[in-house]
Design an enzyme around this catalytic site. Structure first.
Site, PDB file in Angstrom:
ATOM      1  CB  CYS A  86      11.114  11.688 -18.080  1.00 29.13           C
ATOM      2  SG  CYS A  86      12.015  11.342 -19.596  1.00 29.13           S
ATOM      3  CG  HIS A 335      15.381  15.392 -17.392  1.00 29.77           C
ATOM      4  ND1 HIS A 335      14.572  14.837 -16.418  1.00 29.77           N
ATOM      5  CD2 HIS A 335      14.944  14.870 -18.583  1.00 29.77           C
ATOM      6  CE1 HIS A 335      13.698  14.014 -16.991  1.00 29.77           C
ATOM      7  NE2 HIS A 335      13.902  14.013 -18.292  1.00 29.77           N
TER       8      HIS A 335
END
Length: 389
Positions: A86, A335
């Site tokens: 991420c 996200h």
């Protein structure tokens, strides 16, 4: 070493786009970045590119970075694909800043992309799991929601943090995201909604978890000489910090801190010559509500165990002493794994130029905090409003 400036930054809409690909999404982000440059700027000025992605679904894992830049028409530009879960584009941005500051290049493109919504939930969960510890945690069935639920439970036990504290993260970030036209979940929610949502991994519920998202983001990093030529209000990269940490939660001494966040933050503050009290806003990695609370403490916004108080007292609201996640954060804006880090930079760029959807009053310093996995890799960047003489 030279200064580095952000002279352009933009993102695609974040959401679910079955008709789009990672190439077309990055097209949108790149066009938005070019459109944000004040003066005349030609893509031909880009010397190098660093692009972050995990590669959810397995599409074009090899050479997806060059596929993007060739699609854009940046023929022959050396392109590096960066994968740090991420935090992929946070590290890509760091590489671009390093390349400019070192004098290797005058202009670097940093960005990221991810398509996550075209696979089944089981398939997506498998791909997310590859960023966790695979020998023990993943093979025992642990998911990322489960990992962060353990962190939330430990914080509750150690400091008395409550479900309402977790839910206030969702309420605040959804309120901000509702004003961001590019947010994935652009709607408000009440505290009652957030507290009473269905359980995902106790004590985390649906409103404590960010969505899986399609999207892309792009930034243009330039030397001071180029910034003077093309920008009326460039944003200086005042400090960059990064650190690695234990990938597995079971390998750490504490479940109530992300050590790599602490170290990366300290390095960024030292490089910028500021302290946490000097910040005017921050974009932190809130993949789960507990992650935002941990970020407050790890980055020095408050003492250990005080994160819930900041939310209760409105300190991190848009009109508070330190607004956090004015973009909506991962929770509301979305996200798309590879695009998140430079997506945060887009918000910092817009805030420091007075162009944000939820604008902070006259900010000088802002921070972005991008976490890979549950803390295996972290970048922290400090930005300063540019004031070229």
């Amino acid at each position: 070493m030279r200064d580095a400036y952000v002279v352009g930054a933009g993102q695609s809409s974040f959401g679910s786009f079955p008709e789009e690909t990672y190439l077309t999404l990055f097209d949108d982000a790149f066009d938005a970045a070019l459109g944000s440059v004040d003066g005349e700027f030609s893509p031909d000025a880009i010397d190098e590119a660093f692009l972050g992605t995990l590669g959810v679904g397995g599409r074009q894992i090899g050479l997806s970075g060059p596929a993007v830049t060739e699609h854009l028409g940046l023929h022959g530009v050396p392109t590096t694909r960066v994968e740090n879960a991420c935090a992929a584009s946070g590290f890509a941005f760091r590489q671009a800043v390093t390349a400019v500051k070192s004098g290797l290049v005058d202009v670097a493109l940093a960005g990221g992309y991810e398509v996550m919504t075209d696979a089944s939930s089981d398939h997506t969960r498998w791909w997310l799991g590859v960023s966790g510890e695979t020998e023990w945690e993943r093979t025992s069935g642990t998911t990322f929601a489960g990992v962060y639920a353990q962190m939330a439970s430990a914080h509750m036990d150690e400091y008395g943090t409550t479900a309402e504290d977790l839910s206030r993260v969702a309420v605040k970030n959804h309120a901000n995201g509702a004003r961001n036209p590019k947010a994935h979940l652009g709607f408000e929610c009440s505290l009652e909604d957030a507290v009473s949502a269905p359980s995902v991994a106790d004590p985390l519920n649906l409103y404590h978890c960010c969505p899986t998202t399609d999207g892309a983001s792009a930034t243009l990093v330039a030397s001071e000489a180029v910034a003077r030529e093309v920008s009326d209000a460039p944003v200086r990269v005042a400090g960059a910090g990064a650190a690695s940490g234990r990938v597995g939660l079971f390998q750490r001494e504490s479940l109530t801190s992300v050590p790599a966040s602490v170290t990366a933050g300290e390095r960024a503050y030292e490089a910028a010559g500021i302290a946490p009290d000097d910040l005017d806003f921050a974009e932190v990695h809130d993949c789960f509500a507990i992650a935002e609370l941990l970020a407050y403490e790890d980055l020095g916004f408050c003492e250990r165990g005080e994160a819930g108080r900041l939310l209760r007292e409105g300190v991190t609201d848009p009109d508070g002493e330190l607004p956090v996640n004015t973009s909506g954060g991962l929770k509301s804006k979305g996200h798309p794994i590879g695009a998140t880090g430079t997506g945060q930079v887009v918000e910092a760029f817009e805030q420091l130029r007075g162009d944000a959807h939820v604008q902070v009053d006259d900010p000088r310093y802002g921070l972005t905090h991008n976490v890979g996995g549950s803390g295996g890799g972290v970048t922290v960047h400090v930005f300063e409003r540019g004031e070229l003489a």
